[in-house]
Design an enzyme around this catalytic site. Structure first.
Site: not given
Length: 482
Positions: A14, A40, A115-116, A255
């Site tokens: 996300c 996402g 996020n995580g 990436y």
């Protein structure tokens, strides 16, 4: 749902974005999420506050469809807003899991986007449920909201600090109340979060590329373990957590992050080029051309070509119009696989020795098909070079990683991997080479400067839930119940 076209890449789950004090906050948030779409692609949501009411629009799909074509942005009002783009794993792809999540707590309305991944969320959830908590989703993010709601502290920032002191794992989150926009990074700083400014408005974002799209200025990174509290009176910086060694996710450079973003003081594009340069020095090959596996292999291939003196060529052309919703793959379509997304530039490849550069190998299935495709196009030799070390372990910090038994590098040695993908040679950048590319002289084995657990198996944060019986991969908190 992950399709055949994206089943052999790692996915960050996300991205988050927030605006405080701008008349166009919902529209700016939609634009910011559009820039973070790479983090996402399954769902997106925005929660806004207009001074009296919270409004929310959370839907499956791409940002452009939700807040552009379908016009949901117009339904959101207010000077303050937060948003979220999501890539879910098992058990996560239902509307009730779409963020930002919202709840009325004792101190007022609270929206949270995260996020995580929390590595002890399962244990916390079981404890909360025993105490009477009623969960509405299967996301670990909701655990934070329950902990905030049950905190005995008064101010919302203190309640959030109290909640986060009980969780383990990686998190960069934004939270919105009626009076505040709050941003927090976990003490290890695994996931990115940056602070920006547009006129008099403050911005929080997972990456700087989302600041660029709205014309906001980058101010600084939110520090590991830092909480920034933004109100109409300005910004306050708090450091309420016990300091930990910095462990930013090095795969953001490889990436996840967009090439045009600045991450931890480094331009991602330049870092990826330097990885390619290091790879060329460590693993040279005699060849006629260097070809990237598009699109993520392009910067590394450019660096490899420049360092080796071998010409860079676009020997594989990507079809950008094959997306996640292209078709529901039938068996014949599934068999076509990579050919729907990549096509060889036959006249350029025929009769040539080629070096293919990609960012990583996960299961190896796509790499095998790429090699086969290039051979079928007439290449006489195919040498594969990978711009990251072998991915041997699962991630528990917000990345969709297969079970480690499904990772090619976990089950095969280098020669076994080479044979599996049918390349004439195969090489990965070394751990030290990757560290050099991002500004370190080498990896400090005693105290690594980044989180590199997917390569080393050395987890800086205890994966508590996994040791308690969860499957050996990063997941949403629980599987859906039919």
């Amino acid at each position: 749902m992950t399709t055949v076209f994206e089943s052999d890449k790692l996915h960050d789950e996300c991205g988050v974005f927030g605006v405080f004090g701008h008349a166009d906050a919902p529209a700016l948030t939609a634009l910011g999420l559009h820039a973070l779409q790479h983090r996402g692609q399954e769902a997106a949501g925005i929660v806004a506050f207009d001074g009296a009411h919270f409004t929310a629009e959370r839907h499956p799909g791409l940002v452009g469809d939700i807040f552009g074509k379908h016009g949901y942005t117009a339904k959101l009002k207010g000077d303050n807003a937060i948003g979220h783009v999501r890539y879910s794993t098992t058990g996560g792809s239902t509307p009730r899991n779409i963020q930002p999540m919202f709840a009325d707590v004792a101190s007022g309305g609270l929206a949270v986007a995260h996020n995580g991944n929390l590595t002890n969320a399962r244990a916390l959830r079981e404890e909360l449920v025993k105490e009477g908590a009623i969960f509405q989703s299967t996301s670990d993010t909701e655990t934070i909201i329950h902990l905030v709601a049950r905190s005995s502290y008064g101010a919302i920032a203190e309640r959030l600090i109290d909640a986060l002191k009980q969780v383990q794992g990686a998190y960069s989150l934004v939270a919105l109340t009626s009076k505040k926009l709050i941003g927090v990074r976990d003490p290890f700083g695994v996931r990115p979060l940056v602070l920006g400014k547009l006129d008099d408005a403050y911005i929080l974002s997972s990456e700087t590329c989302a600041l660029d799209i709205i014309g906001a200025a980058f101010v600084r990174d939110v520090e590991p373990g830092e909480m920034v509290v933004i109100t109409k009176d300005g910004i306050e910086s708090l450091h309420p957590f016990t300091p930990k060694p910095r462990r930013f996710c090095i795969f953001e450079f490889v990436y996840f992050a967009r090439p045009d973003s600045m991450v931890e003081g480094h331009n991602v594009y330049e870092a990826r080029k330097r990885i390619g340069e290091e790879l060329a020095r460590e693993a040279p090959a005699k060849a006629d051309m260097v070809i990237p596996v598009p699109d993520s292999g392009v910067p590394g291939a450019l660096g490899f070509a420049e360092a080796s003196g071998i010409p860079f060529e676009l020997g594989i052309i990507r079809n950008h119009y094959v997306g996640r919703t292209f078709i529901e793959p039938s068996d014949p379509i599934r068999h076509l696989g990579v050919k729907l997304k990549h096509n060889p530039n036959r006249e350029k490849i025929k009769g040539k020795r080629v070096i293919l550069v990609d960012d990583s190998i996960v299961r190896g299935t796509t790499s095998k098909k790429i090699v086969e495709m290039v051979r079928d196009a007439g290449a006489t030799e195919v040498h594969f070079r990978i711009a990251s070390p072998p991915t041997t372990h699962s991630c528990f910090y917000g990345v969709d990683t297969p079970n480690k038994q499904d990772l090619l590098a976990h089950t095969h040695d280098l020669e076994g991997m080479r044979k599996f993908i049918n390349a004439d040679s195969l090489a990965f950048i070394s751990m030290d080479g990757m560290y050099r590319a991002v500004g370190q002289s080498k990896r400090n084995a005693a105290a690594p400067q980044f989180c590199d657990a997917c390569f080393s198996g050395e987890y800086p944060i205890e994966p508590t839930d996994a040791h308690g019986g969860a499957r050996d991969r990063q997941l949403s908190l629980l599987a859906e119940v039919a």
